[in-house]
Design an enzyme around this catalytic site. Sequence first.
Site, PDB file in Angstrom:
ATOM      1  N   LYS A  79       0.855  -1.205   0.000  1.00  0.00           N
ATOM      2  CA  LYS A  79       0.000   0.000   0.000  1.00  0.00           C
ATOM      3  C   LYS A  79       0.881   1.241   0.000  1.00  0.00           C
ATOM      4  O   LYS A  79       1.916   1.279   0.684  1.00  0.00           O
ATOM      5  CB  LYS A  79      -0.907  -0.032   1.234  1.00  0.00           C
ATOM      6  CG  LYS A  79      -1.933   1.080   1.300  1.00  0.00           C
ATOM      7  CD  LYS A  79      -2.851   0.900   2.509  1.00  0.00           C
ATOM      8  CE  LYS A  79      -3.904   1.973   2.616  1.00  0.00           C
ATOM      9  NZ  LYS A  79      -4.797   1.791   3.796  1.00  0.00           N
TER      10      LYS A  79
ATOM     11  N   SER B 166      -9.713   1.812   2.859  1.00  0.00           N
ATOM     12  CA  SER B 166      -8.836   2.565   1.991  1.00  0.00           C
ATOM     13  C   SER B 166      -7.794   1.721   1.235  1.00  0.00           C
ATOM     14  O   SER B 166      -7.217   2.205   0.256  1.00  0.00           O
ATOM     15  CB  SER B 166      -8.108   3.631   2.804  1.00  0.00           C
ATOM     16  OG  SER B 166      -7.271   3.047   3.773  1.00  0.00           O
TER      17      SER B 166
ATOM     18  N   SER C  65      -9.822  -0.584   7.081  1.00  0.00           N
ATOM     19  CA  SER C  65      -9.261  -0.460   5.727  1.00  0.00           C
ATOM     20  C   SER C  65      -8.545  -1.674   5.170  1.00  0.00           C
ATOM     21  O   SER C  65      -8.195  -1.682   3.994  1.00  0.00           O
ATOM     22  CB  SER C  65      -8.310   0.728   5.664  1.00  0.00           C
ATOM     23  OG  SER C  65      -9.059   1.892   5.493  1.00  0.00           O
TER      24      SER C  65
HETATM   25  N1  GLN Z   1     -12.974   4.216   6.293  1.00  0.00           N
HETATM   26  C1  GLN Z   1     -12.436   4.636   7.551  1.00  0.00           C
HETATM   27  C2  GLN Z   1     -12.021   6.089   7.447  1.00  0.00           C
HETATM   28  O1  GLN Z   1     -12.285   6.670   6.483  1.00  0.00           O
HETATM   29  C3  GLN Z   1     -11.279   3.750   7.946  1.00  0.00           C
HETATM   30  C4  GLN Z   1     -10.070   4.018   7.158  1.00  0.00           C
HETATM   31  C5  GLN Z   1      -8.917   3.164   7.553  1.00  0.00           C
HETATM   32  O2  GLN Z   1      -9.055   2.129   8.192  1.00  0.00           O
HETATM   33  N2  GLN Z   1      -7.742   3.631   7.189  1.00  0.00           N
HETATM   34  O3  GLN Z   1     -11.456   6.649   8.331  1.00  0.00           O
END
Ligand code: GLN
Length: 490
Positions: free
Chosen positions: A76, A151, A175
């Site tokens: 990532k 994400s 994410s």
């Molecule tokens: N979707 C969640 C956010 O927008 C979690 C994102 C994540 O785990 N990095 O914060």
Amino acid sequence: MTLPLEILSEALQSGDTSAEALLSAMRSRVDNIEGKVRAFVNTHFSEAYPKAKHMDHLRKKGEPLGSLAGIPIAIKDNICVKGMPTTCSSEILKNYRPPYNATVVEKLEAAGAIIVGKTNMDEFAMGSSTENSAFFNTRNPWNLERVPGGSSGGSAAAVAAGEAVFALGSDTGGSIRQPASFCGIVGLKPTYGRVSRYGLVAFGSSLDQIGPLTRSVKDAAIVLGVIAGHDPKDSTCSTLPVPDYTAGLNKDIRGCKLAVPKELYENPGVEESVRKSFDEALKTYQALGASCEFISMKSFDYALSTYYVIAPAEASSNLERYDGVRYGLRVPADTLKAMICNSRSKGFGQEVKRRILTGVFVLSAGYYDAYYLKAQQVRTLITREYNEAFKRFDAIITPTAPTVAFEIGEKSSDPIAMYLSDIMTIPVNMAGLPSISIPCGFSAGLPIGLQITGKAFEEAALLKIAYAFEQATEYHKKEPDVPSVSASEE
Ligand code: GLN
């Protein structure tokens, strides 16, 4: 080309294939479909080839090799790899090349893994669909009109589409697990402190954790074994020894006690098809000799709101470093203040700005007690409720996400609808627990995920429960049929 790591490692060891051949196969897969899927922000095949050849050479000579020798992987793009751009899918870091490796990268490379590319993500890991990338959308390999989740959407799409054998993601509120669920693969968020965060670009430092996205539970166990362990460069990283996570996978789970929190199961946002697959999963577990009991975890009703106070608060502080001075984008101006303002205005996208504004608001002197302090108190209640539940149960199971992958554009103009897709995953991060998403069904050709959450630092037990389900079902064997980019489209 979507064979799991465990099989490919054996083929490399027995000489049935070579690291170079595997890399070439991966490269043609990427050439064929990446134009459709767009999982990568950048690829690095030319650097990968000499490494693969070197690995083959060592193997021929009979040298001892690491457990991941010759395996092509993806990382990532918020995890630092020396010399490769690490952009966080943000304009502000577009040209940033870190001068050092994240600890997880050091460990993977020491085990012989070969990095073929950095994957697309929501900017600074803020989002649930990868649509917040400043660069482009990644598409779900099961249906190109749908999001891959986020994400870590690029990592999940790359693994599901056969563009990497496994990938690393990061999980602050879901994410790793939610994109794994949307893309029909396995995603493991380890216990907070199990894996070093050194070299992970910080979002919510008390919540962030790096973990693997893989094609099987055993693969997740293998990769966790490589990346876990103490790191003096991360003071929140545990000194507990790392067990062999693959050793106990096969043990049966008779007598295992599973709990289902009613607050999540009964959430009106849960799609019918997801509920149906989840009910089937409960039956599978019962057939395997486990018991499933519905329990109440009242604080879960407040987990999402609490997260959207704590995570932005931490993010607003972590993102202060992007000031146009030390690294990243600089937009020149007449005064220092104007330069900082211009750089941040141009460099950050809308969602990141929304989080920064929310964060500085809840931390401000006038509102700190009402929001931030309250959120921390609720966080403690959530942890306590988990502790209570784990006195009686071995694991907690829920769907990973309330829905299957949604359409590109469907939720991008409605932040609250987007935030709701993490309703199942967020409580876990609040308590820092290990949690895994595994495939448990399909609805109209789109994968559905099952989330299993275990006790802190007991990943081995969690993986065993996940493995039993995987062995009893076929969902993980299905593969998406990604159309190739035709010559005319290239
Ligand atoms: N979707 C969640 C956010 O927008 C979690 C994102 C994540 O785990 N990095 O914060």
